[in-house]
Design a protein around this motif. Structure first.
Motif, mmCIF file in Angstrom:
data_model
loop_
_atom_site.group_PDB
_atom_site.id
_atom_site.type_symbol
_atom_site.label_atom_id
_atom_site.label_comp_id
_atom_site.label_asym_id
_atom_site.label_seq_id
_atom_site.Cartn_x
_atom_site.Cartn_y
_atom_site.Cartn_z
ATOM 1 N N GLN A 257 34.156 -39.012 -19.212
ATOM 2 C CA GLN A 257 33.018 -38.379 -19.889
ATOM 3 C C GLN A 257 33.571 -37.344 -20.860
ATOM 4 O O GLN A 257 34.754 -37.046 -20.849
ATOM 5 N N SER A 258 32.700 -36.821 -21.709
ATOM 6 C CA SER A 258 33.128 -35.731 -22.583
ATOM 7 C C SER A 258 32.746 -34.422 -21.917
ATOM 8 O O SER A 258 31.819 -34.367 -21.118
ATOM 9 N N GLN A 259 33.477 -33.378 -22.276
ATOM 10 C CA GLN A 259 33.176 -32.082 -21.657
ATOM 11 C C GLN A 259 31.915 -31.449 -22.237
ATOM 12 O O GLN A 259 31.267 -30.662 -21.575
ATOM 13 N N ASP A 260 31.609 -31.782 -23.499
ATOM 14 C CA ASP A 260 30.427 -31.126 -24.078
ATOM 15 C C ASP A 260 29.130 -31.862 -23.743
ATOM 16 O O ASP A 260 28.145 -31.238 -23.383
ATOM 17 N N ARG A 261 29.125 -33.188 -23.814
ATOM 18 C CA ARG A 261 27.869 -33.880 -23.554
ATOM 19 C C ARG A 261 27.798 -34.450 -22.143
ATOM 20 O O ARG A 261 26.724 -34.523 -21.549
ATOM 21 N N GLY A 262 28.908 -34.873 -21.632
ATOM 22 C CA GLY A 262 28.975 -35.253 -20.220
ATOM 23 C C GLY A 262 28.115 -36.428 -19.795
ATOM 24 O O GLY A 262 27.749 -36.527 -18.631
ATOM 25 N N SER A 263 27.767 -37.330 -20.701
ATOM 26 C CA SER A 263 26.898 -38.438 -20.311
ATOM 27 C C SER A 263 27.629 -39.488 -19.481
ATOM 28 O O SER A 263 27.010 -40.167 -18.670
ATOM 29 N N GLY A 264 28.910 -39.658 -19.730
ATOM 30 C CA GLY A 264 29.672 -40.651 -18.967
ATOM 31 C C GLY A 264 29.255 -42.081 -19.264
ATOM 32 O O GLY A 264 29.357 -42.954 -18.406
ATOM 33 N N GLN A 265 28.748 -42.331 -20.455
ATOM 34 C CA GLN A 265 28.225 -43.667 -20.771
ATOM 35 C C GLN A 265 29.111 -44.477 -21.706
ATOM 36 O O GLN A 265 29.171 -45.713 -21.595
ATOM 37 N N VAL A 266 29.752 -43.805 -22.670
ATOM 38 C CA VAL A 266 30.356 -44.513 -23.799
ATOM 39 C C VAL A 266 31.357 -45.587 -23.361
ATOM 40 O O VAL A 266 31.297 -46.727 -23.819
ATOM 41 N N GLY A 267 32.268 -45.243 -22.458
ATOM 42 C CA GLY A 267 33.290 -46.198 -22.039
ATOM 43 C C GLY A 267 32.672 -47.482 -21.497
ATOM 44 O O GLY A 267 32.986 -48.587 -21.952
ATOM 45 N N VAL A 268 31.774 -47.338 -20.536
ATOM 46 C CA VAL A 268 31.157 -48.522 -19.917
ATOM 47 C C VAL A 268 30.356 -49.313 -20.950
ATOM 48 O O VAL A 268 30.407 -50.553 -20.978
ATOM 49 N N LEU A 269 29.644 -48.624 -21.826
ATOM 50 C CA LEU A 269 28.854 -49.317 -22.859
ATOM 51 C C LEU A 269 29.767 -50.145 -23.774
ATOM 52 O O LEU A 269 29.439 -51.277 -24.116
ATOM 53 N N VAL A 270 30.909 -49.573 -24.157
ATOM 54 C CA VAL A 270 31.851 -50.300 -25.010
ATOM 55 C C VAL A 270 32.279 -51.594 -24.310
ATOM 56 O O VAL A 270 32.258 -52.680 -24.894
ATOM 57 N N ALA A 271 32.646 -51.484 -23.034
ATOM 58 C CA ALA A 271 33.089 -52.663 -22.283
ATOM 59 C C ALA A 271 31.974 -53.699 -22.176
ATOM 60 O O ALA A 271 32.205 -54.900 -22.380
ATOM 61 N N GLU A 272 30.777 -53.245 -21.883
ATOM 62 C CA GLU A 272 29.646 -54.184 -21.740
ATOM 63 C C GLU A 272 29.340 -54.857 -23.076
ATOM 64 O O GLU A 272 29.045 -56.050 -23.126
ATOM 65 N N MET A 273 29.426 -54.080 -24.162
ATOM 66 C CA MET A 273 29.164 -54.668 -25.485
ATOM 67 C C MET A 273 30.234 -55.703 -25.844
ATOM 68 O O MET A 273 29.947 -56.706 -26.479
ATOM 69 N N LEU A 274 31.472 -55.435 -25.424
ATOM 70 C CA LEU A 274 32.563 -56.371 -25.712
ATOM 71 C C LEU A 274 32.601 -57.520 -24.708
ATOM 72 O O LEU A 274 33.334 -58.492 -24.891
ATOM 73 N N GLY A 275 31.851 -57.382 -23.621
ATOM 74 C CA GLY A 275 31.843 -58.415 -22.590
ATOM 75 C C GLY A 275 33.124 -58.465 -21.772
ATOM 76 O O GLY A 275 33.576 -59.529 -21.358
#
Lengths: 257, 306
Positions: free
Chosen positions: A120-138
């Motif tokens: 996650q990022s320290q400022d926004r902390g959503s913890g989403q981007v990594g997993v979303l990238v993988a899911e989008m790439l399949g």
């Protein structure tokens, strides 16, 4: 082997944060900037993997204004081979979905075997981007890693769960992993490596050229948390403070009984 | 609004966060139902429909399969919101689900304000009020933010979810328990903890000395443990120990959510921090704004002289 590590530049979390004029994020003046702490572990793990497999090309990607190039240079000095800067002065207005779509747009035809991100990022902390990238790439993604091993096209890792428990997991590459604090010991760039990093490729591509998706989240307001009254705040000379604290501990607790 | 709650089950047990999910849904009013990969022999206290997939078949950790099972339930129930705990299970599964639904995801909700969800930013120094632009939103809740006053009651109406094929792109090979041994801080009555503010390992001594002067134990926050200045068994927080001492002295600890979750039930919290705005101030009974390297040795000396 082709490796990608995605990083973010964030303010030092010890900073005083003021809401910006538009009321949709923090004011970015008078802040000290650094690499998102989780991403330092991601960069370190990517560099270690490159060293392990020998023949590898390691790209560091970062989205943001020209200011983020400084942070990318640190990643290059830590051992990344090249930098892909996605230039976007308004990246802070994008949500995780839009940011992930930018990364995917860059990564999709480049055949990365492994992608590293912070959990996650320290400022926004959503913890989403990594997993979303993988899911989008399949491709599979393993999150919150505190141990990482790679051999013969397979990632074997440990995820950190609550209460000190870990889950043993594995998947085949291509894959994406998100890194938790403590995964390794991020190196400090040495002076010769800092000098070498200056000659490494660092190409900026305007975000608009990568056709990002629109955000799915709308930010209505950003504000400091309401002070809940809470505790007593004491300031002053350390010796006086110590006396006051002892008095309070005597009155309010049984610690000195 | 209709809410689908995604309950959690690990190592044969239901997790405590489930009652927080139920409380969140109850506070919001409207209809809710629940999904769980678990066991028919360990059902949560819950009044409503429970879609239950058997963990023996679906695996306790198999995100792509759990996602698929959930999508089937979502298609049937048509909720406007899917709610998970912001936990190692929830933050892993939520984005997978959100992308499949092309739904906005709202992570780590701490509060509902004017019908909108509020999430923390920048180490809890700021809060963002956000709104989904999609018909369905995936939401994760910060641990402890929606703890109910009383545990939920009732027995669910169980609807069995068929698991056709196990499969999945991730192999799960079981759990590794926390290392035994070390210090059991959960029984300590006085704890003095060191945070990043100690600056360097040599300064740990001043923390240990204060702990001795108070006849207590010393602990640490995560960054200090990750830096290997302190043994992991002394870590206080979500991934370490949860403590409830009579006195907790937080030295140079800014108060990250994960740390607060492990110590906020302490009877009395004294924080020593140079940053007056540090989030630890929110839960501290007393915040002494000072450099611990100056204040702690003086305090220790005065205590020893008593």
């Amino acid at each position: 082997m082709k490796i990608l590590v995605c990083i973010k530049q964030v303010p030092d979390m010890e900073s005083k944060f003021k809401v910006n004029a538009a009321g949709n994020w923090y004011d970015d003046t008078d802040l000290a900037w650094r690499m998102n702490e989780y991403d330092e572990y991601a960069v370190e793990q990517a560099v270690q993997l490159k060293q392990q497999v020998g023949e590898a090309d390691l790209t560091v990607l970062c989205i943001g204004s020209d200011r983020v190039r400084e942070t990318m240079k640190k990643a290059l000095a830590m051992g990344c081979d090249r930098g892909a800067h996605i230039a976007d002065d308004e990246s802070y207005l994008k949500d995780s979905y839009a940011i992930a779509s930018l990364i995917v747009s860059y990564a999709k035809d480049r055949g990365f075997d492994l992608i590293f991100t912070g959990m996650q990022s320290q400022d926004r902390g959503s913890g989403q981007v990594g997993v979303l990238v993988a899911e989008m790439l399949g491709i599979p993604s393993l999150t919150t890693l505190v141990e990482f091993n790679y051999a013969d096209g397979t990632v074997t890792a440990k995820r950190e769960l609550e209460g000190g428990i870990k889950a043993k997991v594995s998947c085949a590459t291509p894959a994406l992993v998100t890194c938790q604090l403590g995964l390794n010991t991020p190196r400090y760039p040495t002076l010769p490596n800092i000098m070498k990093a200056k000659k490494k490729e660092l190409i900026s591509t305007p975000a608009a050229e990568l056709n990002p998706e629109a955000s799915l989240l709308e930010v209505l307001q950003v504000a400091p948390p309401e002070k809940k009254g809470g505790g007593l705040v004491l300031e002053g000379d350390p010796a006086d403070l110590a006396d006051q604290l002892i008095k309070i501990l005597k009155e309010k607790t049984t610690a000195l009984a | 609004m209709k809410i689908l709650l995604v309950a959690e089950y690990r190592d044969g047990k239901l997790l405590g966060t489930n009652s927080e999910l139920i409380n969140f849904a109850t506070q919001g009013g409207g209809e809710n139902c629940m999904f769980l990969v678990g066991s028919n022999s360990t059902l949560p206290n819950y009044t409503g429909k429970l879609y239950l997939a058997d963990a023996g078949q679906a695996g306790e950790f198999n995100p792509s399969l759990h996602k698929q099972l959930l999508l089937n339930v979502i298609e049937k129930e048509q909720p406007q919101m899917v709610v998970l705990a912001h936990s190692s299970y929830g933050w892993d599964l939520a984005p997978r689900l959100a992308l499949a639904l092309k739904a906005a995801q709202i992570s780590e909700v701490v509060e509902v304000k004017d019908g909108n969800l509020v999430v923390p930013s920048c180490n809890a120094k700021l809060r963002r009020q956000v709104k989904s632009t999609t018909d369905i939103a995936v939401v994760t809740l910060q641990g402890g933010a929606f703890t109910p006053a009383e545990e939920p009651s009732g027995a669910p109406e169980v609807i069995k979810v068929e698991v056709a094929a196990a499969g999945g792109d991730i192999q799960f090979a079981g759990y590794e328990e926390a290392e035994a041994g070390g210090v059991d801080l959960s029984k300590a009555e006085i704890i003095v903890s060191a945070g990043r503010g100690i600056g360097k390992p040599e300064n740990l001594e001043v923390i240990e000395n204060l702990a001795k002067a108070l006849k207590g134990e010393y602990g640490a926050s995560r960054p200090v443990v990750d830096a290997e200045w302190v043994d992991p068994s002394r870590q206080v927080g979500t991934t370490g120990q949860t403590v409830t001492p009579k006195l907790y002295v937080a030295c140079g600890i800014s108060g990250a959510i994960q740390h607060l979750a492990g110590m906020k039930k302490s009877e009395f919290v004294l924080a020593i921090n140079t940053d007056k705005d540090a989030p630890i101030g929110e839960i501290a009974d007393v915040l002494a704004v000072a450099d611990l390297k100056q204040l702690v040795p003086i305090l220790t000396e005065k205590l020893n002289a008593m």
